[in-house]
Write a protein that holds these residues in place. Structure first.
Motif, short mmCIF file in Angstrom:
data_model
loop_
_atom_site.label_atom_id
_atom_site.label_comp_id
_atom_site.label_asym_id
_atom_site.label_seq_id
_atom_site.Cartn_x
_atom_site.Cartn_y
_atom_site.Cartn_z
N HIS A 298 0.86 -1.20 0.00
CA HIS A 298 0.00 0.00 0.00
C HIS A 298 0.89 1.24 0.00
CE1 HIS A 298 -2.82 3.01 1.72
NE2 HIS A 298 -3.66 2.38 0.92
N THR B 163 0.93 3.80 1.80
CA THR B 163 1.38 4.18 3.15
C THR B 163 2.46 3.22 3.67
OG1 THR B 163 -0.37 2.94 4.21
CG2 THR B 163 -0.83 5.27 3.76
N ALA C 181 5.57 3.86 6.27
CA ALA C 181 5.89 2.93 7.38
C ALA C 181 7.34 2.46 7.26
CB ALA C 181 4.94 1.75 7.35
N GLY D 109 1.47 -6.23 3.11
CA GLY D 109 2.23 -5.95 1.90
C GLY D 109 3.72 -5.80 2.15
N HIS E 285 -5.13 -2.01 4.90
CA HIS E 285 -5.82 -1.35 3.79
C HIS E 285 -6.30 -2.45 2.85
CE1 HIS E 285 -3.97 2.39 5.22
NE2 HIS E 285 -2.85 1.68 5.30
N ARG F 123 -5.81 -6.89 -3.74
CA ARG F 123 -4.46 -6.93 -3.15
C ARG F 123 -4.27 -8.24 -2.37
NH1 ARG F 123 -0.95 -4.00 0.56
NH2 ARG F 123 -2.70 -3.13 1.67
N LEU G 289 4.89 -5.62 11.89
CA LEU G 289 4.49 -4.29 11.38
C LEU G 289 3.00 -4.05 11.50
CD1 LEU G 289 7.25 -4.99 9.75
CD2 LEU G 289 6.43 -3.36 8.11
N GLU G 290 2.47 -4.22 12.69
CA GLU G 290 1.02 -4.13 12.87
C GLU G 290 0.60 -2.76 13.38
OE1 GLU G 290 -1.83 -4.57 11.99
OE2 GLU G 290 -2.25 -6.64 12.55
N ASP G 291 -0.66 -2.42 13.11
CA ASP G 291 -1.25 -1.19 13.60
C ASP G 291 -1.70 -1.40 15.06
OD1 ASP G 291 -3.16 1.24 13.37
OD2 ASP G 291 -4.46 -0.46 13.81
N ASP H 83 8.58 -4.99 15.45
CA ASP H 83 8.39 -3.56 15.22
C ASP H 83 9.67 -2.83 15.62
OD1 ASP H 83 7.56 -0.87 15.18
OD2 ASP H 83 5.53 -1.38 15.81
N ASN I 222 10.02 0.19 16.12
CA ASN I 222 9.74 1.31 17.03
C ASN I 222 9.33 0.77 18.41
OD1 ASN I 222 8.85 3.50 18.40
ND2 ASN I 222 7.27 4.10 16.91
N SER J 32 5.98 2.29 19.90
CA SER J 32 4.66 2.21 19.24
C SER J 32 3.65 1.51 20.15
CB SER J 32 4.77 1.48 17.91
OG SER J 32 4.85 0.08 18.13
N ASP K 29 13.32 -5.20 16.00
CA ASP K 29 14.34 -5.53 15.00
C ASP K 29 13.70 -5.41 13.62
OD1 ASP K 29 16.80 -6.31 14.06
OD2 ASP K 29 16.67 -8.39 14.75
N ASN K 30 14.53 -5.33 12.60
CA ASN K 30 14.00 -5.31 11.24
C ASN K 30 13.42 -6.69 10.92
OD1 ASN K 30 13.65 -5.11 8.35
ND2 ASN K 30 14.99 -3.32 8.48
N VAL K 31 12.28 -6.69 10.27
CA VAL K 31 11.63 -7.96 9.94
C VAL K 31 12.57 -8.88 9.15
CG1 VAL K 31 10.49 -7.23 7.79
CG2 VAL K 31 9.38 -8.86 9.24
O1 PTJ Z 1 -0.24 -3.87 3.72
P1 PTJ Z 1 -1.18 -3.24 4.70
O2 PTJ Z 1 -2.40 -2.64 4.02
O3 PTJ Z 1 -1.62 -4.20 5.78
O4 PTJ Z 1 -0.44 -2.02 5.44
C1 PTJ Z 1 0.77 -2.26 6.14
C2 PTJ Z 1 1.28 -0.99 6.86
C3 PTJ Z 1 2.70 -1.30 7.33
C4 PTJ Z 1 1.27 0.17 5.89
C5 PTJ Z 1 0.33 -0.70 8.05
O5 PTJ Z 1 0.28 -1.80 8.90
C6 PTJ Z 1 0.78 0.52 8.81
O6 PTJ Z 1 0.40 1.65 8.50
O7 PTJ Z 1 1.62 0.29 9.82
P2 PTJ Z 1 2.17 1.44 10.82
O8 PTJ Z 1 1.07 1.84 11.74
O9 PTJ Z 1 2.88 2.50 10.04
O10 PTJ Z 1 3.22 0.64 11.67
C7 PTJ Z 1 4.32 0.03 11.09
C8 PTJ Z 1 5.40 -0.11 12.17
O11 PTJ Z 1 6.36 -0.99 11.66
C9 PTJ Z 1 6.10 1.20 12.53
O12 PTJ Z 1 6.27 1.29 13.93
C10 PTJ Z 1 7.49 1.09 11.85
O13 PTJ Z 1 8.51 1.70 12.59
C11 PTJ Z 1 7.68 -0.42 11.82
N1 PTJ Z 1 8.48 -0.90 10.69
C12 PTJ Z 1 8.55 -0.40 9.43
N2 PTJ Z 1 9.37 -1.14 8.65
C13 PTJ Z 1 9.82 -2.16 9.43
C14 PTJ Z 1 9.24 -2.01 10.73
N3 PTJ Z 1 9.49 -2.88 11.72
C15 PTJ Z 1 10.30 -3.93 11.44
N4 PTJ Z 1 10.89 -4.12 10.22
C16 PTJ Z 1 10.66 -3.26 9.20
N5 PTJ Z 1 11.24 -3.48 8.01
#
Ligand code: PTJ
Length: 230
Positions: free
Chosen positions: A16, A18, A22, A64, A91, A96, A146-148, A166, A168, A171, A183-185
Motif C-alpha cells: 500500500h 502508506t 511505514a 504488503g 488497507h 491486493r 508491522l502491525e497497527d 516492530d 519502534n 509504538s 528488529d527489522n523484519v
Molecule cells: O499492507 P497493509 O495494508 O496491511 O499495510 C501495512 C502498513 C505497514 C502500511 C500498516 O500496517 C501501517 O500503516 O503500519 P504502521 O502503523 O505504520 O506501523 C508500522 C510499524 O512498523 C512502525 O512502527 C514502523 O517503525 C515499523 N516498521 C517499518 N518497517 C519495518 C518495521 N518494523 C520492522 N521491520 C521493518 N522493516
C-alpha cells in the motif's frame, strides 16, 4: 535493496502507498539500533520462538511490506513452527489480498489463508476487521509483524497471545503485544526460525518473559548508543 523491494512492490500493487511511509519510519529506528540485532531483540526472538513452539494453532499474519521484504523467510518460519500463513491487510482490497496470496505461493507457501474473510475481529471497522475463521480468528498465537496499534489491541482483547516485530519500541503495538521483537523484519524472522530449531526450556522462557523490561532495555540501548556517539 529493501527500498527497491518496497518501491517495486508498490508499483505491482502488493504494498500500500502508506507502506512506504511505514518503511521510512522503520529505517529511522533501524538507524538508531545500528542496523543490527541488539541483545534484547535477540532475547525477544527466543521468547517469540517459545510462544510459537507451545502454540496449538499459530498463524503468521502477512501484510504488503512483510511479504515483499521477507516472503521466503516467513514461509520457512511457518514450516519450522508448524504455523499457518494468512494475508491480513490494514488497507484491505480483495484484489491486493489475491495478489499477495499468489506472491506468497510463489515464495513456496501452501494453503495461504486470507481470501475467505468469513470472520471478524471484534471492535474493528468493517474491512480492517476481516479475517479467516480457520486462520487468525481461531488461532491461539498470532505473529503480526508491522502491525497497527488498534488491530494489535483488538487481537489481545480476543484473548490471543500476540507476537510482533516492530522497529519502534515506543509504538502502541510494541507496548500492547506479549512479545515485541524490536528488529527489522528481515533479520527478526530468520532469527526466530533459528531459535525454534535450538533446544531451550520453552516453558521456563515463557514464564520468565517480561516484555516491558525488554522494551526498556531496547530504549536504554538506543539512549546509550546516542549518548556515546560524539
Ligand atoms: O499492507 P497493509 O495494508 O496491511 O499495510 C501495512 C502498513 C505497514 C502500511 C500498516 O500496517 C501501517 O500503516 O503500519 P504502521 O502503523 O505504520 O506501523 C508500522 C510499524 O512498523 C512502525 O512502527 C514502523 O517503525 C515499523 N516498521 C517499518 N518497517 C519495518 C518495521 N518494523 C520492522 N521491520 C521493518 N522493516
Amino acid at each position: 535493496m529493501m527500498r527497491e523491494k518496497i518501491s517495486d512492490g508498490m508499483k505491482k500493487g502488493l504494498v500500500h502507498e502508506t507502506g512506504m511511509i511505514a518503511h521510512g519510519r522503520g529505517e529511522a529506528f533501524d538507524y538508531l539500533l545500528g542496523e543490527k540485532t541488539i541483545p534484547p531483540a535477540d532475547d525477544a526472538a527466543v521468547a517469540a520462538a517459545a510462544y510459537l513452539k507451545k502454540a496449538k494453532n499459530a498463524v503468521i499474519s502477512i501484510n504488503g511490506n512483510v511479504a515483499v521484504l521477507s516472503a521466503r523467510e516467513c514461509v520457512e518460519l511457518a514450516e519450522t513452527a508448524g504455523a499457518g500463513i494468512e494475508i491480513n491487510l490494514f488497507h484491505r482490497t480483495a484484489e491486493r489480498v489475491e495478489k499477495l496470496v499468489k506472491f506468497m505461493e510463489g515464495a513456496g507457501a501452501r494453503d495461504v489463508l486470507g481470501m475467505e474473510a468469513d470472520a471478524r475481529i471484534p471492535g474493528l471497522e468493517h474491512d480492517r476487521g476481516k479475517c479467516d475463521r480457520d486462520g487468525i480468528y481461531s488461532a491461539d498465537v498470532v505473529l503480526v509483524p508491522l502491525e497497527d496499534g488498534d488491530r494489535c489491541e483488538a487481537l489481545k482483547k480476543m484473548g490471543k497471545q500476540v507476537i510482533t516485530v516492530d522497529l519502534n519500541p515506543l509504538s502502541r503495538t510494541a507496548r500492547t503485544a506479549d512479545v515485541t521483537v524490536v528488529d527489522n523484519v528481515v533479520r527478526a524472522i530468520p532469527n526466530i526460525t533459528r531459535h525454534i530449531r535450538e533446544k531451550h526450556d520453552w516453558n521456563g522462557i515463557i514464564k520468565k518473559w517480561d516484555n516491558r523490561k525488554c522494551l526498556k532495555e531496547c530504549l536504554e540501548y538506543i539512549e546509550h548508543r546516542l549518548s556515546s556517539f560524539y
